[in-house]
Structure formats: C-alpha cells, structure tokens
Design a protein around this motif. Structure first.
Motif, PDB file in Angstrom:
ATOM      1  N   ALA A  40       0.859  -1.183   0.000  1.00 24.65           N
ATOM      2  CA  ALA A  40       0.000   0.000   0.000  1.00 24.65           C
ATOM      3  C   ALA A  40       0.890   1.226   0.000  1.00 24.65           C
ATOM      4  CB  ALA A  40      -0.902   0.017   1.229  1.00 24.65           C
ATOM      5  N   LEU A  41       0.434   2.281  -0.663  1.00 24.40           N
ATOM      6  CA  LEU A  41       1.187   3.525  -0.718  1.00 24.40           C
ATOM      7  C   LEU A  41       0.538   4.565   0.181  1.00 24.40           C
ATOM      8  CD1 LEU A  41       1.882   3.749  -4.565  1.00 24.40           C
ATOM      9  CD2 LEU A  41       3.374   2.826  -2.767  1.00 24.40           C
ATOM     10  N   LEU A  42       1.313   5.067   1.123  1.00 25.83           N
ATOM     11  CA  LEU A  42       0.872   6.145   1.995  1.00 25.83           C
ATOM     12  C   LEU A  42       1.517   7.423   1.463  1.00 25.83           C
ATOM     13  CD1 LEU A  42       1.589   4.286   5.348  1.00 25.83           C
ATOM     14  CD2 LEU A  42      -0.656   4.604   4.298  1.00 25.83           C
TER      15      LEU A  42
ATOM     16  N   TYR B  45      -3.161   5.787  -0.970  1.00 31.94           N
ATOM     17  CA  TYR B  45      -3.808   6.793  -0.133  1.00 31.94           C
ATOM     18  C   TYR B  45      -3.116   8.143  -0.307  1.00 31.94           C
ATOM     19  CZ  TYR B  45      -6.077   2.871   2.277  1.00 31.94           C
ATOM     20  OH  TYR B  45      -6.817   1.753   2.571  1.00 31.94           O
ATOM     21  N   GLU B  46      -3.861   9.135  -0.819  1.00 28.91           N
ATOM     22  CA  GLU B  46      -3.363  10.501  -0.930  1.00 28.91           C
ATOM     23  C   GLU B  46      -3.711  11.207   0.377  1.00 28.91           C
ATOM     24  OE1 GLU B  46      -1.513  11.202  -3.378  1.00 28.91           O
ATOM     25  OE2 GLU B  46      -2.126   9.905  -5.044  1.00 28.91           O
ATOM     26  N   LEU B  47      -2.709  11.391   1.221  1.00 27.99           N
ATOM     27  CA  LEU B  47      -2.950  11.833   2.589  1.00 27.99           C
ATOM     28  C   LEU B  47      -2.548  13.292   2.791  1.00 27.99           C
ATOM     29  CD1 LEU B  47      -1.608   8.628   4.392  1.00 27.99           C
ATOM     30  CD2 LEU B  47      -3.968   9.165   3.741  1.00 27.99           C
ATOM     31  N   ALA B  48      -3.472  14.084   3.316  1.00 32.32           N
ATOM     32  CA  ALA B  48      -3.227  15.505   3.544  1.00 32.32           C
ATOM     33  C   ALA B  48      -4.200  16.029   4.588  1.00 32.32           C
ATOM     34  CB  ALA B  48      -3.383  16.281   2.240  1.00 32.32           C
ATOM     35  N   GLY B  49      -3.929  17.212   5.072  1.00 30.69           N
ATOM     36  CA  GLY B  49      -4.774  17.829   6.079  1.00 30.69           C
ATOM     37  C   GLY B  49      -6.127  18.255   5.525  1.00 30.69           C
ATOM     38  N   ASP B  50      -7.110  18.345   6.399  1.00 28.49           N
ATOM     39  CA  ASP B  50      -8.465  18.723   5.988  1.00 28.49           C
ATOM     40  C   ASP B  50      -8.548  20.162   5.494  1.00 28.49           C
ATOM     41  OD1 ASP B  50      -9.545  16.245   6.623  1.00 28.49           O
ATOM     42  OD2 ASP B  50     -10.059  16.825   8.673  1.00 28.49           O
TER      43      ASP B  50
ATOM     44  N   ASP C 208      -4.383  19.067  -1.443  1.00 29.09           N
ATOM     45  CA  ASP C 208      -5.296  17.955  -1.705  1.00 29.09           C
ATOM     46  C   ASP C 208      -6.528  18.192  -0.832  1.00 29.09           C
ATOM     47  OD1 ASP C 208      -5.564  14.906  -2.702  1.00 29.09           O
ATOM     48  OD2 ASP C 208      -6.290  15.051  -0.643  1.00 29.09           O
ATOM     49  N   ASP C 209      -7.702  18.016  -1.389  1.00 30.17           N
ATOM     50  CA  ASP C 209      -8.921  18.235  -0.604  1.00 30.17           C
ATOM     51  C   ASP C 209      -9.814  17.000  -0.568  1.00 30.17           C
ATOM     52  OD1 ASP C 209      -9.787  18.239  -3.202  1.00 30.17           O
ATOM     53  OD2 ASP C 209     -10.835  20.170  -3.102  1.00 30.17           O
ATOM     54  N   SER C 210      -9.196  15.834  -0.690  1.00 24.48           N
ATOM     55  CA  SER C 210      -9.975  14.593  -0.700  1.00 24.48           C
ATOM     56  C   SER C 210     -10.397  14.141   0.694  1.00 24.48           C
ATOM     57  CB  SER C 210      -9.164  13.469  -1.352  1.00 24.48           C
ATOM     58  OG  SER C 210      -8.041  13.118  -0.552  1.00 24.48           O
ATOM     59  N   HIS C 211      -9.741  14.657   1.733  1.00 29.07           N
ATOM     60  CA  HIS C 211     -10.021  14.284   3.133  1.00 29.07           C
ATOM     61  C   HIS C 211      -9.791  12.785   3.372  1.00 29.07           C
ATOM     62  CE1 HIS C 211     -12.126  18.169   4.386  1.00 29.07           C
ATOM     63  NE2 HIS C 211     -11.873  18.313   3.100  1.00 29.07           N
ATOM     64  N   THR C 212      -8.922  12.199   2.563  1.00 31.67           N
ATOM     65  CA  THR C 212      -8.629  10.774   2.723  1.00 31.67           C
ATOM     66  C   THR C 212      -8.004  10.481   4.079  1.00 31.67           C
ATOM     67  OG1 THR C 212      -8.281  10.575   0.344  1.00 31.67           O
ATOM     68  CG2 THR C 212      -7.388   8.823   1.706  1.00 31.67           C
TER      69      THR C 212
END
Length: 282
Positions: free
Chosen positions: A133-135, A192-197, A258-262
């Motif tokens: 998995a990609l973080l 998973y494209e991970l970023a702040g809300d 990024d705005d996906s909220h993932t």
C-alpha cells in the motif's frame, strides 16, 4: 510480526506509540541504525534489530519472521532510491507478506523534485511481487512550524510558496494512518493521498502566528534562488536548502494541496488544524 524502519525517527516513534495501543510489544520489530537510541523501545518489550538502509544483508536478517513491514522513507535525499531498493530486496528474501510505504502526495504528478525517488520506489514495490500500500503523505505541519521561532523574533516568515495552498497535517496524524494500515488487513493495492483537511497559505500561517503570539509576523515571498540562499545563510546544508526551496516552489504550483479528506477518513477523526498546531508550539 510488524516491522517499522526508522523506528527512532520522529514519525517512527509516533507510529510505534499508536501501534502499542492494540498490538503487543513483542509483536513489533523496531529496525534502527543505532540501537543505543532505541533503549526506551527495548524497555517496553519491543524487539530492536539493527540495520542500515544501505546494507541489504543486514536488513534481510532484521526482517526474519516479519510478516508486515512499514517502510518509512529514508532521510537521505538523493540516496533514497537505492536504499529503498535494498529494503525491498531484503523483504523479498525474508518472505515479508505486505509492505506499506510512506511516499509523497500525488507522487506520480507532483511538481516537487522530491517525487522522483518516491516514484522509483513505488515502481520497485510493484515489481517486487509483494502486496503493498502507498501512503502518499503530504507535508508535515512541523516542517513549516520549525521556522516559527525565527519568524516571531524577526517579524518575518520567509518562503517561496507564494499563495500556494498547503494541506499539511501533523506527524501524529500521518502516524495514525500508517499504524492503521500496517495493523489492519485489507489495505493491499491501495494508494492513499494523505493531507490535512484544511489547507492554508504561508500568509495565513503568518497571520495565525501573529494572532496567537500577539507579535506582528508578515509573510515575505522570495524567489526560489533567494530563499535557498537565505536558508544557506543561516547554516542549512546546501542540499537541504535547495530541496526546501524547490518544495516551496512546488507548493506554489499546487503540489502540496489535496482536498480529498482521505487522511481524516482513514484515521476516523479530523486532522489537526493550523490553529491547534500553532498553539502547541507556542
């Protein structure tokens, strides 16, 4: 067993702390370069094994009996691709069944120069045959907040990000995601494209510093070259200064947005806000 590379680093320690909430200490393997720095981990009952990203044989031995591996990217920019390949080769040799890797936000299309080695590593994982998995982690809030003391002292926060929106989150937020993915089943094959809300600009960061400290801080946008020169002028190594300046330029092009909220969906809570982060450092 679950192994964590870079286990005495900032992110690695936070991941281990999170895992200890639900995983027995003797099921965790902390892979470290310097065991002397891992005494606190050993005292908690965690298995500590020594290996360097540059030593594939040592990593193969360190991964004996390990089923899942959290590969936290090396801190040695410019050497990462080779070092990560060593770890992946070792994982294949040791029979590891799953790898989670801390990559870069939107690595496949990022304007940040940092993306190159992450893409090479992602391709190496795909070629390894091991489920993974990609973080893809965005920027750590701490990356910018480390400059807050100087900004408060001089009244100026410098950078080269323009008005680029930065969807940063804290290391603790990213650590919670890594712990969840490496602990649970069902994450193989996920990206998973991970970023702040809530994204913010460096102007907004400066305003928040002003608001909470009572001292006036303004954002001064520089060219990439001038920002790199300023960082070198305060003692940062040239390679690090150039990397940070390039990353700011990448942020100005949307590379850290990024705005996906993932991330918040993955960890089951909102990510840490800018206001909370600033309050914590003040």
């Amino acid at each position: 067993m679950i192994a964590i590379t870079g286990a005495t680093g900032h992110l690695g320690q936070l991941v281990i702390n999170d895992l200890l909430k639900t995983v027995a200490a003797n099921r965790l393997v902390a892979i470290v370069r310097n065991p002397a720095k891992a005494q606190a981990l050993q005292q908690q009952g965690i298995i500590v094994r020594q290996a360097d990203y540059r030593d594939q044989a040592a990593f193969t031995a360190a991964l004996e009996g390990v089923e899942k591996l959290l590969l936290i990217s090396s801190s040695e920019v410019g050497q990462r691709a080779t070092q990560h390949q060593n770890v992946i080769n070792a994982a294949v040799a040791a029979g590891v069944k799953f790898i989670a890797y801390t990559s870069l936000l939107h690595a496949d299309k990022s304007p940040l120069g940092l993306h190159v080695e992450h893409v090479v590593t992602e391709k190496a994982l795909a070629a390894s045959g091991i489920p993974y998995a990609l973080l893809r982690n965005g920027w750590y809030s701490e990356n910018y907040l480390a400059s807050a003391p100087a900004a408060l002292e001089h009244g100026v926060f410098i950078g080269a990000a323009g008005e680029g929106k930065i969807a940063a989150a804290t290391r603790a937020d990213y650590a919670a995601a890594a712990a969840k993915v490496i602990r649970e089943e069902g994450h193989a094959g996920k990206v998973y494209e991970l970023a702040g809300d809530n994204a913010w600009t460096l102007s907004q960061l400066s305003a928040e510093l002003s608001k909470q400290s009572g001292k006036n801080v303004v954002y001064q946008n520089l060219s990439e070259a001038d920002f790199a020169a300023a960082l070198k002028g305060v003692g940062l190594p040239a390679a690090l200064a150039d990397m940070l300046a390039d990353s700011d330029t990448g942020a100005s092009k949307g590379g850290l947005f990024d705005d996906s909220h993932t991330l918040s969906r993955l960890i089951g809570r909102p990510t840490t806000t800018l206001a909370e982060s600033v309050k914590a450092i003040l």
